[in-house]
Design an enzyme around this catalytic site. Structure first.
Site, PDB file in Angstrom:
ATOM      1  N   TRP A  91       8.162  -0.626  11.477  1.00  0.00           N
ATOM      2  CA  TRP A  91       6.821  -0.053  11.267  1.00  0.00           C
ATOM      3  C   TRP A  91       6.904   1.199  10.391  1.00  0.00           C
ATOM      4  O   TRP A  91       6.073   1.426   9.507  1.00  0.00           O
ATOM      5  CB  TRP A  91       6.220   0.288  12.635  1.00  0.00           C
ATOM      6  CG  TRP A  91       4.743   0.499  12.662  1.00  0.00           C
ATOM      7  CD1 TRP A  91       4.005   1.278  11.811  1.00  0.00           C
ATOM      8  CD2 TRP A  91       3.810  -0.076  13.584  1.00  0.00           C
ATOM      9  NE1 TRP A  91       2.679   1.233  12.149  1.00  0.00           N
ATOM     10  CE2 TRP A  91       2.535   0.402  13.232  1.00  0.00           C
ATOM     11  CE3 TRP A  91       3.930  -0.931  14.685  1.00  0.00           C
ATOM     12  CZ2 TRP A  91       1.383   0.060  13.951  1.00  0.00           C
ATOM     13  CZ3 TRP A  91       2.781  -1.270  15.381  1.00  0.00           C
ATOM     14  CH2 TRP A  91       1.524  -0.784  15.020  1.00  0.00           C
ATOM     15  N   ARG A  95       5.097   3.833   4.522  1.00  0.00           N
ATOM     16  CA  ARG A  95       5.116   5.281   4.265  1.00  0.00           C
ATOM     17  C   ARG A  95       3.744   5.885   4.115  1.00  0.00           C
ATOM     18  O   ARG A  95       3.608   7.099   4.113  1.00  0.00           O
ATOM     19  CB  ARG A  95       5.942   5.550   2.990  1.00  0.00           C
ATOM     20  CG  ARG A  95       7.398   5.164   3.137  1.00  0.00           C
ATOM     21  CD  ARG A  95       8.035   4.890   1.807  1.00  0.00           C
ATOM     22  NE  ARG A  95       7.502   3.673   1.201  1.00  0.00           N
ATOM     23  CZ  ARG A  95       7.798   3.246  -0.011  1.00  0.00           C
ATOM     24  NH1 ARG A  95       8.628   3.940  -0.763  1.00  0.00           N
ATOM     25  NH2 ARG A  95       7.284   2.129  -0.487  1.00  0.00           N
ATOM     26  N   ARG A 175      20.388  10.771  24.901  1.00  0.00           N
ATOM     27  CA  ARG A 175      19.694   9.573  24.396  1.00  0.00           C
ATOM     28  C   ARG A 175      20.575   8.687  23.508  1.00  0.00           C
ATOM     29  O   ARG A 175      20.148   7.610  23.092  1.00  0.00           O
ATOM     30  CB  ARG A 175      18.450   9.984  23.612  1.00  0.00           C
ATOM     31  CG  ARG A 175      18.765  10.802  22.364  1.00  0.00           C
ATOM     32  CD  ARG A 175      17.504  11.202  21.654  1.00  0.00           C
ATOM     33  NE  ARG A 175      17.771  12.194  20.614  1.00  0.00           N
ATOM     34  CZ  ARG A 175      16.879  12.561  19.716  1.00  0.00           C
ATOM     35  NH1 ARG A 175      15.676  12.054  19.742  1.00  0.00           N
ATOM     36  NH2 ARG A 175      17.174  13.465  18.806  1.00  0.00           N
ATOM     37  N   LEU A 192      -8.126   2.919   5.756  1.00  0.00           N
ATOM     38  CA  LEU A 192      -8.347   1.484   5.955  1.00  0.00           C
ATOM     39  C   LEU A 192      -7.599   0.649   4.913  1.00  0.00           C
ATOM     40  O   LEU A 192      -7.040  -0.406   5.227  1.00  0.00           O
ATOM     41  CB  LEU A 192      -9.858   1.204   5.898  1.00  0.00           C
ATOM     42  CG  LEU A 192     -10.308  -0.224   6.164  1.00  0.00           C
ATOM     43  CD1 LEU A 192      -9.749  -0.766   7.474  1.00  0.00           C
ATOM     44  CD2 LEU A 192     -11.832  -0.287   6.179  1.00  0.00           C
ATOM     45  N   ARG A 202       2.535  -7.602   7.731  1.00  0.00           N
ATOM     46  CA  ARG A 202       3.076  -7.807   9.089  1.00  0.00           C
ATOM     47  C   ARG A 202       2.394  -8.905   9.889  1.00  0.00           C
ATOM     48  O   ARG A 202       2.888  -9.257  10.965  1.00  0.00           O
ATOM     49  CB  ARG A 202       3.028  -6.480   9.866  1.00  0.00           C
ATOM     50  CG  ARG A 202       3.881  -5.376   9.240  1.00  0.00           C
ATOM     51  CD  ARG A 202       5.337  -5.765   9.079  1.00  0.00           C
ATOM     52  NE  ARG A 202       6.137  -4.687   8.499  1.00  0.00           N
ATOM     53  CZ  ARG A 202       7.434  -4.758   8.281  1.00  0.00           C
ATOM     54  NH1 ARG A 202       8.102  -5.858   8.581  1.00  0.00           N
ATOM     55  NH2 ARG A 202       8.085  -3.742   7.741  1.00  0.00           N
TER      56      ARG A 202
HETATM   57  C1  LIG Z   1       8.908  -9.742   6.028  1.00  0.00           C
HETATM   58  C2  LIG Z   1       9.515  -8.429   5.667  1.00  0.00           C
HETATM   59  C3  LIG Z   1      10.893  -8.307   5.530  1.00  0.00           C
HETATM   60  C4  LIG Z   1      11.466  -7.078   5.204  1.00  0.00           C
HETATM   61  N1  LIG Z   1      12.835  -6.988   5.096  1.00  0.00           N
HETATM   62  C5  LIG Z   1      13.400  -5.795   4.772  1.00  0.00           C
HETATM   63  C6  LIG Z   1      14.824  -5.656   4.662  1.00  0.00           C
HETATM   64  O1  LIG Z   1      15.559  -6.600   4.841  1.00  0.00           O
HETATM   65  N2  LIG Z   1      15.343  -4.439   4.395  1.00  0.00           N
HETATM   66  C7  LIG Z   1      14.559  -3.347   4.157  1.00  0.00           C
HETATM   67  O2  LIG Z   1      15.069  -2.268   3.893  1.00  0.00           O
HETATM   68  N3  LIG Z   1      13.217  -3.447   4.260  1.00  0.00           N
HETATM   69  C8  LIG Z   1      12.618  -4.625   4.564  1.00  0.00           C
HETATM   70  N4  LIG Z   1      11.256  -4.704   4.684  1.00  0.00           N
HETATM   71  C9  LIG Z   1      10.441  -3.510   4.471  1.00  0.00           C
HETATM   72  C10 LIG Z   1       9.788  -3.539   3.075  1.00  0.00           C
HETATM   73  O3  LIG Z   1      10.788  -3.484   2.062  1.00  0.00           O
HETATM   74  C11 LIG Z   1       8.824  -2.358   2.906  1.00  0.00           C
HETATM   75  O4  LIG Z   1       9.560  -1.154   3.028  1.00  0.00           O
HETATM   76  C12 LIG Z   1       7.728  -2.347   3.945  1.00  0.00           C
HETATM   77  O5  LIG Z   1       7.148  -3.636   4.053  1.00  0.00           O
HETATM   78  C13 LIG Z   1       6.648  -1.338   3.559  1.00  0.00           C
HETATM   79  O6  LIG Z   1       5.969  -1.840   2.434  1.00  0.00           O
HETATM   80  P1  LIG Z   1       5.357  -0.880   1.340  1.00  0.00           P
HETATM   81  O7  LIG Z   1       6.414  -0.071   0.646  1.00  0.00           O
HETATM   82  O8  LIG Z   1       4.450  -1.717   0.457  1.00  0.00           O
HETATM   83  O9  LIG Z   1       4.401   0.066   2.257  1.00  0.00           O
HETATM   84  P2  LIG Z   1       4.092   1.609   2.160  1.00  0.00           P
HETATM   85  O10 LIG Z   1       5.322   2.415   2.264  1.00  0.00           O
HETATM   86  O11 LIG Z   1       2.980   1.859   3.156  1.00  0.00           O
HETATM   87  O12 LIG Z   1       3.505   1.786   0.717  1.00  0.00           O
HETATM   88  C14 LIG Z   1       2.241   1.195   0.336  1.00  0.00           C
HETATM   89  C15 LIG Z   1       2.196   1.153  -1.165  1.00  0.00           C
HETATM   90  O13 LIG Z   1       2.222   2.498  -1.685  1.00  0.00           O
HETATM   91  C16 LIG Z   1       3.031   2.552  -2.855  1.00  0.00           C
HETATM   92  N5  LIG Z   1       4.167   3.452  -2.610  1.00  0.00           N
HETATM   93  C17 LIG Z   1       4.469   4.078  -1.439  1.00  0.00           C
HETATM   94  N6  LIG Z   1       5.562   4.864  -1.595  1.00  0.00           N
HETATM   95  C18 LIG Z   1       5.941   4.710  -2.898  1.00  0.00           C
HETATM   96  C19 LIG Z   1       7.000   5.248  -3.677  1.00  0.00           C
HETATM   97  N7  LIG Z   1       7.899   6.088  -3.165  1.00  0.00           N
HETATM   98  N8  LIG Z   1       7.107   4.867  -4.943  1.00  0.00           N
HETATM   99  C20 LIG Z   1       6.217   4.021  -5.504  1.00  0.00           C
HETATM  100  N9  LIG Z   1       5.191   3.466  -4.825  1.00  0.00           N
HETATM  101  C21 LIG Z   1       5.052   3.813  -3.542  1.00  0.00           C
HETATM  102  C22 LIG Z   1       3.475   1.117  -3.146  1.00  0.00           C
HETATM  103  O14 LIG Z   1       2.534   0.529  -3.994  1.00  0.00           O
HETATM  104  C23 LIG Z   1       3.419   0.462  -1.797  1.00  0.00           C
HETATM  105  O15 LIG Z   1       3.253  -0.938  -1.826  1.00  0.00           O
HETATM  106  C24 LIG Z   1      10.656  -5.929   4.996  1.00  0.00           C
HETATM  107  C25 LIG Z   1       9.265  -6.048   5.146  1.00  0.00           C
HETATM  108  C26 LIG Z   1       8.693  -7.273   5.467  1.00  0.00           C
HETATM  109  C27 LIG Z   1       7.184  -7.361   5.630  1.00  0.00           C
END
Ligand SMILES: Cc1cc2nc3c(=O)[nH]c(=O)nc-3n(C[C@H](O)[C@H](O)[C@H](O)COP(=O)(O)OP(=O)(O)OC[C@H]3O[C@@H](n4cnc5c(N)ncnc54)[C@H](O)[C@@H]3O)c2cc1C
Length: 248
Positions: A91, A95, A175, A192, A202
């Site tokens: 979760w 970020r 812990r 939202l 998810r």
């Molecule tokens: C089915 C599944 C399998 C996964 N398997 C793995 C795994 O094996 N190993 C692993 O490490 N992770 C894994 N993850 C985690 C995945 O890589 C993402 O970290 C996680 O889903 C969060 O997605 P996000 O970065 O889009 O979301 P958020 O962090 O909420 O970001 C939302 C959006 O904001 C933008 N954003 C946020 N921060 C930045 C930044 N620093 N730079 C540029 N744009 C940014 C991007 O557009 C991003 O899509 C998995 C996730 C899923 C759903």
């Protein structure tokens, strides 16, 4: 609203925002239309205001279908979540949410551990590599044995933790023996738009079954709190086209 998840977890609605300027007249805690602020934010470009849902449902649909997502950042919510630590590890990759988690540095942790039920362990999903076993497939007897061993392991971890606290080991070190199946609790806040992005990732069948159960609970709360936007999210997830939606 509190929704039970897994054996000891839950997702609880704490608060929402997005009522727009009329919500200022409503006593805090009583506003219940948290989507008007989305329309107000969108109409900021023309200095217009909310005109009532009969008309503005179309605008909401237009915004969503044309990926004008920033207005959806003007609504949001806070939830409380109790989940195993391994769920939080997944979760917390999101970020764009804000988190505050209970800390075992300050408070002894509750004696709560996740034990998947037998059907969950046996139900390996074909096509999802992570959900499958390493080559061999456990039969029911082996699953029961593993689950009983896990129970013993949790018991030993809890005893070690309690003994450490009783013997004056600092809480922040006691812990160290906590397994990732131990429950923790946090508050999570996001707008939202980012809650919907969380759901897209998810609720997907590729996400681990446990975090998916939490995502479904978050979805139920979003349906209750932001019903029109939730319907749009479902329509798009299920491939129903709104691309002809007009603004008015
Ligand atoms: C089915 C599944 C399998 C996964 N398997 C793995 C795994 O094996 N190993 C692993 O490490 N992770 C894994 N993850 C985690 C995945 O890589 C993402 O970290 C996680 O889903 C969060 O997605 P996000 O970065 O889009 O979301 P958020 O962090 O909420 O970001 C939302 C959006 O904001 C933008 N954003 C946020 N921060 C930045 C930044 N620093 N730079 C540029 N744009 C940014 C991007 O557009 C991003 O899509 C998995 C996730 C899923 C759903």
């Amino acid at each position: 609203m509190r929704i039970t998840v897994l054996d000891h977890g839950y997702v609880e609605f704490i608060e929402a925002w997005g009522g727009g300027k009329d919500a200022r007249q409503i006593p805090i805690g009583f506003a219940n239309d948290f989507e008007r602020g989305i329309i107000e934010a969108a109409r900021q470009s023309t200095q217009g205001s909310f005109r009532g849902w009969e008309q503005d449902s179309k605008l909401l649909s237009f915004l969503y279908s044309h990926k004008h997502f920033t207005p959806f950042e003007f609504a949001g919510m806070v939830i409380e979540v109790q989940a195993p630590i391994f769920v939080f590890r997944e979760w917390h990759r999101h970020r764009t949410q804000s988190y505050n988690e209970m800390s075992a540095r300050y408070e002894p942790l509750p004696d709560l551990y996740y034990k998947p039920d037998i059907a969950r362990i046996l139900n390996t999903q074909s096509g999802n590599k992570q959900a499958n076993s390493v080559g061999v497939r456990a039969n029911e007897e082996e699953v029961i044995y593993w689950r009983n061993s896990l129970t013993e392991y949790y018991k030993a971890a809890e005893e070690l933790y309690r003994a450490a606290l009783a013997n004056g080991i600092p809480k922040e070190l006691a812990r160290l023996s906590m397994p990732v199946g131990h429950y923790s609790r946090m508050r999570a806040s996001a707008n939202l738009r980012n809650w919907l992005a969380f759901l897209t990732l998810r609720c997907d069948p590729n996400a681990q079954w446990e975090i998916r159960q939490y995502a479904y609970a978050v979805m139920t709360i979003i349906q209750e709190t932001f019903p029109r936007t939730a319907d749009l999210w479902i329509d798009f997830a299920e491939g129903r086209d709104h691309s002809n939606a007009s603004k008015t």
